[in-house]
Design a protein around this motif. Structure first.
Motif, PDB file in Angstrom:
ATOM      1  N   GLU A 397      23.023  20.314  -8.596  1.00  0.00           N
ATOM      2  CA  GLU A 397      24.420  20.069  -8.952  1.00  0.00           C
ATOM      3  C   GLU A 397      24.553  19.287 -10.258  1.00  0.00           C
ATOM      4  O   GLU A 397      25.428  19.571 -11.088  1.00  0.00           O
ATOM      5  N   ALA A 398      23.703  18.314 -10.465  1.00  0.00           N
ATOM      6  CA  ALA A 398      23.793  17.485 -11.667  1.00  0.00           C
ATOM      7  C   ALA A 398      23.465  18.266 -12.939  1.00  0.00           C
ATOM      8  O   ALA A 398      23.794  17.822 -14.043  1.00  0.00           O
ATOM      9  N   GLU A 399      22.815  19.423 -12.787  1.00  0.00           N
ATOM     10  CA  GLU A 399      22.401  20.201 -13.952  1.00  0.00           C
ATOM     11  C   GLU A 399      23.283  21.430 -14.173  1.00  0.00           C
ATOM     12  O   GLU A 399      23.030  22.223 -15.089  1.00  0.00           O
ATOM     13  N   ARG A 400      24.324  21.597 -13.358  1.00  0.00           N
ATOM     14  CA  ARG A 400      25.219  22.737 -13.539  1.00  0.00           C
ATOM     15  C   ARG A 400      26.176  22.479 -14.696  1.00  0.00           C
ATOM     16  O   ARG A 400      26.604  21.346 -14.916  1.00  0.00           O
ATOM     17  N   LEU A 401      26.527  23.550 -15.388  1.00  0.00           N
ATOM     18  CA  LEU A 401      27.433  23.429 -16.527  1.00  0.00           C
ATOM     19  C   LEU A 401      28.869  23.756 -16.154  1.00  0.00           C
ATOM     20  O   LEU A 401      29.769  23.604 -16.976  1.00  0.00           O
TER      21      LEU A 401
END
Length: 415
Positions: A397-401
């Motif tokens: 989730e933290a790496e989704r754009l």
């Protein structure tokens, strides 16, 4: 179908849709064109004719107005001009998947009655839909409309034909009179396809044709469906994503060289450039990679390993790599085991990555912007996981754009 065989219900509905505020002549302005046949560009995927083209620019017009007496309203798109609707369409004929994808984004995915290669695109689209909570899609078994039959359009009896008559009439089987007949007797045409790569219209379509970007056309289609809220919710996600990309892009001199390819086998490799105008590059053009061919190869050209090595791209984007039947491991091996192909920088550095389709609706465009950003610029946007099969990878989730839940809520109407 002779006029005396036209179902009465279809005729009544068509009369209601074209009656009242807009004259028939205005609705069908420009509905004529040259003859000719469409043939799919080779190399897009294994199971279906290839998608081609691209486009995201230009001015166009969309309008929505209501007749206070009967609630009819109008929407406007090139090449049809202003079209009157009695009520929002409930069933939707499409030919190409950028239109089917727009219907899906507006919560009408299950209302699509036809599209090009439905089983293929059902499998491909669901690789991405898998990552949208509470969203489903089923296009399997629908009528395949690459070369639509006029009698079949009567049988489908769709509320709108989300397709471009300027493209339909390129086929020998369709005349301008056929286009007019379906618009009068079944339902309106309301679509634009030559914006894919800014193709030139023929015959009487020439001169007044407007080109639209993917999201620009999506807004116009949303007006025709009376779905302004859904459009605005998705457009906000798209705007945020583009802002993130723009903020993170490195200077042009530090960007990788890239090329997109599609290949049934290593004997026929189709190469596509990434920044030409049209909505088919709406997921690569904003990312601004450098053209590995430096303009020496036109998009859609067949190239061999020697030509690829001479260009020596830093990144190879493999079109159709997400199609469930594509063997990405085998595609990589074909390059790695060839004495010339194995010398390409992208192959040596394990940077051949999968792509979906260039005829993309708004939702697929969001996923493809995210994944292509990671494939081209892992240091700026986070690493792209090595993909071989299955649905779109589960990005932490933290790496989704972009926010999957916001997209799912818009599609489902949870606004």
């Amino acid at each position: 179908m002779p006029n005396d065989e036209i179902p009465a219900a279809s005729t009544r509905r068509a009369f209601a849709k074209y009656g009242g505020s807009v004259a028939l002549g205005g609705l069908l302005a420009g509905c004529s064109g040259g003859s000719g046949s469409d043939s799919p560009d080779a190399g897009e995927n294994e199971s279906a004719p290839a998608d081609d083209g691209s486009g995201d620019s230009s001015d166009g017009s969309s309008g929505e107005s209501e007749d206070a007496a009967d609630e009819r309203y109008t929407a406007s798109i090139s090449p049809m001009g202003e079209v009157a609707f009695e009520s929002p369409p409930e069933t939707v004929f499409t030919r190409l998947t950028h239109h089917a994808g727009m219907a899906f984004a507006l919560g009408r995915g299950d209302d699509v009655t036809a599209l090009h290669a439905p089983d293929y695109y059902d499998g491909l689209w669901n690789q991405f839909v898998e990552r949208l909570p509470g969203v489903s899609l089923d296009w399997s078994g629908l009528y395949s409309s690459w070369q639509p039959d006029k009698e079949k359009l009567y049988a489908l009896d769709s509320d709108v034909h989300l397709a471009d008559p300027a493209w339909i009439t390129r086929q020998d089987a369709w005349s301008p009179e056929d286009i007019d007949e379906i618009a009068e007797r079944v339902s309106p045409w309301f679509g634009n396809s030559l914006s894919d790569r800014h193709q030139d219209p023929t015959g009487e379509w020439a001169g007044d044709y407007q080109y639209y970007g993917l999201w620009e056309q999506f807004e116009i289609v949303a007006d025709a469906f009376r779905e302004r809220e859904r459009y605005e919710a998705l457009a906000a996600v798209h705007d945020d994503l583009l802002a993130t990309i723009e903020e993170g892009l490195p200077p042009e001199s530090e960007r990788p060289t890239a090329v997109m390819i599609a290949a049934h086998d290593i004997e026929s490799i189709y190469a596509y450039t990434l920044s030409n105008p049209g909505f088919l590059t709406s997921h690569t053009r904003p990312l601004g990679p450098r053209d590995a061919f430096e303009g020496s190869v036109e998009s859609g050209t067949i190239v061999d390993f020697e030509t690829m090595l001479e260009a020596d791209p830093d990144v190879i984007l493999y079109l159709g790599g997400f199609e469930p039947g594509t063997d990405m491991a085998g595609r990589r091996a074909a390059f790695e085991e060839d004495p010339v192909g194995s010398e390409i920088t992208a192959i040596k550095n394990d940077r051949m990555h999968p792509q979906g389709a260039r005829y993309q609706g708004p939702v697929l465009n969001l996923f493809q912007l995210e994944m292509t950003a990671k494939q081209l610029y892992p240091d700026e946007f986070g690493a792209w996981p090595r993909y071989e099969e299955g649905p779109y990878p589960e990005i932490p989730e933290a790496e989704r754009l972009f926010d999957r839940q916001r997209v799912a809520d818009a599609i489902n109407g949870d606004l």
